[in-house]
Scaffold this active site. Structure first.
Site, PDB file in Angstrom:
ATOM      1  N   ASP A   1     -52.069 102.859 -46.601  1.00  8.99           N
ATOM      2  CA  ASP A   1     -50.975 101.882 -46.589  1.00  8.99           C
ATOM      3  C   ASP A   1     -51.282 100.672 -45.711  1.00  8.99           C
ATOM      4  O   ASP A   1     -50.378 100.038 -45.177  1.00  8.99           O
ATOM      5  CB  ASP A   1     -49.657 102.524 -46.128  1.00  8.99           C
ATOM      6  CG  ASP A   1     -49.329 103.768 -46.916  1.00  8.99           C
ATOM      7  OD1 ASP A   1     -49.497 103.728 -48.139  1.00  8.99           O
ATOM      8  OD2 ASP A   1     -48.931 104.768 -46.309  1.00  8.99           O
TER       9      ASP A   1
ATOM     10  N   LYS B   1     -54.295  97.390 -48.644  1.00  9.36           N
ATOM     11  CA  LYS B   1     -55.543  97.164 -49.384  1.00  9.36           C
ATOM     12  C   LYS B   1     -55.275  96.539 -50.745  1.00  9.36           C
ATOM     13  O   LYS B   1     -56.068  95.749 -51.237  1.00  9.36           O
ATOM     14  CB  LYS B   1     -56.294  98.486 -49.597  1.00  9.36           C
ATOM     15  CG  LYS B   1     -56.763  99.126 -48.314  1.00  9.36           C
ATOM     16  CD  LYS B   1     -57.444 100.455 -48.582  1.00  9.36           C
ATOM     17  CE  LYS B   1     -56.547 101.524 -49.156  1.00  9.36           C
ATOM     18  NZ  LYS B   1     -55.452 101.984 -48.289  1.00  9.36           N
TER      19      LYS B   1
ATOM     20  N   GLY C   1     -50.720 104.310 -53.622  1.00  9.04           N
ATOM     21  CA  GLY C   1     -49.706 103.327 -54.001  1.00  9.04           C
ATOM     22  C   GLY C   1     -50.143 101.983 -53.465  1.00  9.04           C
ATOM     23  O   GLY C   1     -49.972 101.692 -52.293  1.00  9.04           O
ATOM     24  N   HIS C   2     -50.796 101.200 -54.307  1.00  3.74           N
ATOM     25  CA  HIS C   2     -51.309  99.904 -53.858  1.00  3.74           C
ATOM     26  C   HIS C   2     -50.385  98.802 -54.373  1.00  3.74           C
ATOM     27  O   HIS C   2     -50.202  98.650 -55.572  1.00  3.74           O
ATOM     28  CB  HIS C   2     -52.729  99.679 -54.380  1.00  3.74           C
ATOM     29  CG  HIS C   2     -53.731 100.626 -53.760  1.00  3.74           C
ATOM     30  ND1 HIS C   2     -55.004 100.764 -54.206  1.00  3.74           N
ATOM     31  CD2 HIS C   2     -53.610 101.468 -52.707  1.00  3.74           C
ATOM     32  CE1 HIS C   2     -55.648 101.659 -53.455  1.00  3.74           C
ATOM     33  NE2 HIS C   2     -54.810 102.098 -52.553  1.00  3.74           N
TER      34      HIS C   2
ATOM     35  N   GLN D   1     -56.105 105.526 -50.060  1.00  7.71           N
ATOM     36  CA  GLN D   1     -55.727 106.138 -48.772  1.00  7.71           C
ATOM     37  C   GLN D   1     -56.474 105.414 -47.636  1.00  7.71           C
ATOM     38  O   GLN D   1     -56.764 104.240 -47.755  1.00  7.71           O
ATOM     39  CB  GLN D   1     -55.997 107.643 -48.758  1.00  7.71           C
ATOM     40  CG  GLN D   1     -55.108 108.444 -49.708  1.00  7.71           C
ATOM     41  CD  GLN D   1     -55.584 108.454 -51.138  1.00  7.71           C
ATOM     42  OE1 GLN D   1     -56.746 108.661 -51.419  1.00  7.71           O
ATOM     43  NE2 GLN D   1     -54.688 108.233 -52.068  1.00  7.71           N
TER      44      GLN D   1
HETATM   45  P1  IMP Z   1     -52.103 114.262 -51.011  1.00 10.60           P
HETATM   46  O1  IMP Z   1     -53.182 113.236 -51.095  1.00 10.60           O
HETATM   47  O2  IMP Z   1     -50.934 113.993 -51.924  1.00 10.60           O
HETATM   48  O3  IMP Z   1     -52.615 115.658 -51.145  1.00 10.60           O
HETATM   49  O4  IMP Z   1     -51.471 114.194 -49.520  1.00 10.60           O
HETATM   50  C1  IMP Z   1     -52.243 114.482 -48.365  1.00 10.60           C
HETATM   51  C2  IMP Z   1     -51.903 113.524 -47.225  1.00 10.60           C
HETATM   52  O5  IMP Z   1     -52.362 112.221 -47.559  1.00 10.60           O
HETATM   53  C3  IMP Z   1     -50.399 113.386 -46.947  1.00 10.60           C
HETATM   54  O6  IMP Z   1     -50.234 113.160 -45.569  1.00 10.60           O
HETATM   55  C4  IMP Z   1     -50.025 112.128 -47.719  1.00 10.60           C
HETATM   56  O7  IMP Z   1     -48.877 111.503 -47.204  1.00 10.60           O
HETATM   57  C5  IMP Z   1     -51.283 111.295 -47.498  1.00 10.60           C
HETATM   58  N1  IMP Z   1     -51.501 110.283 -48.536  1.00 10.60           N
HETATM   59  C6  IMP Z   1     -51.955 110.488 -49.787  1.00 10.60           C
HETATM   60  N2  IMP Z   1     -52.058 109.329 -50.443  1.00 10.60           N
HETATM   61  C7  IMP Z   1     -51.689 108.368 -49.584  1.00 10.60           C
HETATM   62  C8  IMP Z   1     -51.630 106.947 -49.681  1.00 10.60           C
HETATM   63  O8  IMP Z   1     -51.950 106.331 -50.698  1.00 10.60           O
HETATM   64  N3  IMP Z   1     -51.214 106.290 -48.556  1.00 10.60           N
HETATM   65  C9  IMP Z   1     -50.898 106.949 -47.415  1.00 10.60           C
HETATM   66  N4  IMP Z   1     -50.941 108.266 -47.282  1.00 10.60           N
HETATM   67  C10 IMP Z   1     -51.351 108.970 -48.357  1.00 10.60           C
END
Ligand code: IMP
Length: 415
Positions: free
Chosen positions: A12, A15, A39-40, A221
């Site tokens: 977040d 990017k 979520g970009h 991420q």
């Molecule tokens: P998962 O990727 O859904 O398995 O989640 C694992 C961890 O990564 C959790 O803490 C999510 O909130 C975090 N996470 C996954 N995708 C994003 C992203 O695009 N931005 C921020 N945090 C993310």
């Protein structure tokens, strides 16, 4: 020039906007890991557009968007995303390529992610099935995009998976079993629509590089969510750092010629896990409100706190970043004195193993009251804002190349 954009915090960082801004100078924009958990956010004609799986520079008409073999793909979310993007560019579908090596997210991945998050094993995932899909990939029972076009193999693999997953659903979670027929039919429909986009990403990238085209590698991420080098186990299930570019697209490691890190002017994180500079008081609330810090995939409120320069030194080192873009500086406007963590009571290095016990050592610099969201030239920043940026450079060892001061494409200042 091939450039990798990587988040230096917990995701977040903004990017999406940076990729969209830079993509006009690139021919290919490739995602190398992650899936619909991302979520970009990009602004298009004043509207907020959220990309989940499609590389977010693809709205630029010169750009081919590639979803690499290191990603996991949820076809339903993917098609919803394409259909939404057609409002801005009816021809976008023709510029998207999906790697045949990419593992598919199946309905049972999402269900098990949801159920598991309801147990003691919860880490606060996005519940998009990401971790479970990667578990199957590394357990060598995953189903890949390319498998959809060999109906016999697909059916066999699907049956095997459904029978295993139904055990878990019924015996562990007391849930209803799934029907393999329904899922088979649904994924055959997806396969048909996806077919013109399915390609060999290794060849697309190889051809582009041989022809000296410019490739923009888009990480999802952030580095602190890397499966190995992040705050394990509170991480995502893929490698988010730049070494993953080669693996995730089937190209050699030397393909990355330049690395640009992206960091917010403060820090946020969604989900559970350590966060040394988290502020659970008024300052954190203020950042959340002014910065609209709510997850773009799940809508969850983000945890907020001060910039952590020691953490950035760590993520810059493991990513090979020498420069960074600072985003959301405008959100700090009106803060009297701005705190920056420069190390920890136990030492100056960030150690992911000790992350939940690290007590930050802060310095304070004067804040700025002016609204900087309309600034477009570095000379127009108030002296305190320039000082803040210089202090970040000093304590991270990174050059700040640009500062973003708002969500619009043009709200960015070259330093
Ligand atoms: P998962 O990727 O859904 O398995 O989640 C694992 C961890 O990564 C959790 O803490 C999510 O909130 C975090 N996470 C996954 N995708 C994003 C992203 O695009 N931005 C921020 N945090 C993310």
């Amino acid at each position: 020039m091939n450039l990798a954009i990587v988040g230096l915090q917990w995701g977040d960082e903004g990017k999406g906007k940076i990729v969209d801004f830079l993509a006009r100078d690139f021919d290919v924009n490739a995602r190398y890991q992650g899936g619909s958990n991302a979520g970009h956010t990009v602004r298009c004609g004043g509207e907020k557009v959220i990309f989940h799986q499609i590389p977010c520079g693809t709205l630029n008409k010169n750009v081919t968007g590639v979803i690499g073999g290191g990603c996991v793909l949820d076809p339903k979310i993917f098609f919803d995303e394409i259909d939404g993007l057609k409002r801005y560019d009816a021809a976008i579908e023709a510029r998207i390529r999906i790697s045949k090596f990419c593992n598919l997210i199946m309905p049972y991945h999402i269900l098990i992610d949801e159920y598991r998050e309801g147990t003691k094993q919860s880490i606060g995932t996005t519940k998009k099935g990401i971790g479970i899909a990667y578990e199957d990939k590394y357990g060598r029972i995953g189903i890949r995009v390319g498998d959809l076009y060999d109906t016999e193999t697909f059916e066999k693999r699907l049956r095997l998976n459904i029978s295993r997953k139904n055990h878990i659903l019924m015996d562990v979670y007391n849930a209803e079993p799934l029907s393999d027929r329904e899922i088979f039919d649904l994924y055959m429909e997806y396969a048909e629509r996806m077919k013109p986009m399915v390609a060999d990403d290794t060849l697309i990238l190889y051809d582009a590089m041989v022809k000296n085209k410019n490739v923009l590698f888009e990480g999802a991420q952030g580095a602190m969510l890397d499966i190995d080098y992040g705050t394990y186990p509170y991480v995502t299930s893929s490698h988010t750092i730049t070494s993953s570019v080669g693996i995730g697209l089937g190209i050699p490691p030397c393909s990355v010629e330049r690395v640009l890190g992206v960091a917010k002017a403060y820090t946020t994180r969604v989900g559970l896990g350590p966060f040394p500079t988290e502020d659970t008081g008024l300052f954190g609330d203020r950042l959340r409100e002014s910065g609209a810090e709510f997850g773009s995939t799940t809508g969850r409120p983000r945890r907020c706190g001060s910039f952590d320069a020691a953490l950035i030194r760590y993520t810059a080192r493991i990513n090979g970043a020498k420069e960074m873009i600072i985003t959301k500086l405008d959100v700090l406007s009106g803060v009297d004195k701005i705190k920056i963590a420069v190390g920890y009571e136990s030492g100056d290095e960030f150690d992911p193993f000790a992350a939940d016990t690290l007590v930050p050592k802060y310095i304070e610099v004067p804040g700025f009251v002016e609204d900087v969201s309309q600034v477009r030239s570095a000379d127009d920043f108030p002296a305190e804002a320039v000082n803040y940026i210089k202090t970040l450079e000093e304590h991270t060892g990174l050059k700040v190349s640009h500062v973003s001061v708002g969500p619009e494409r043009e709200a960015i200042v070259k330093m």
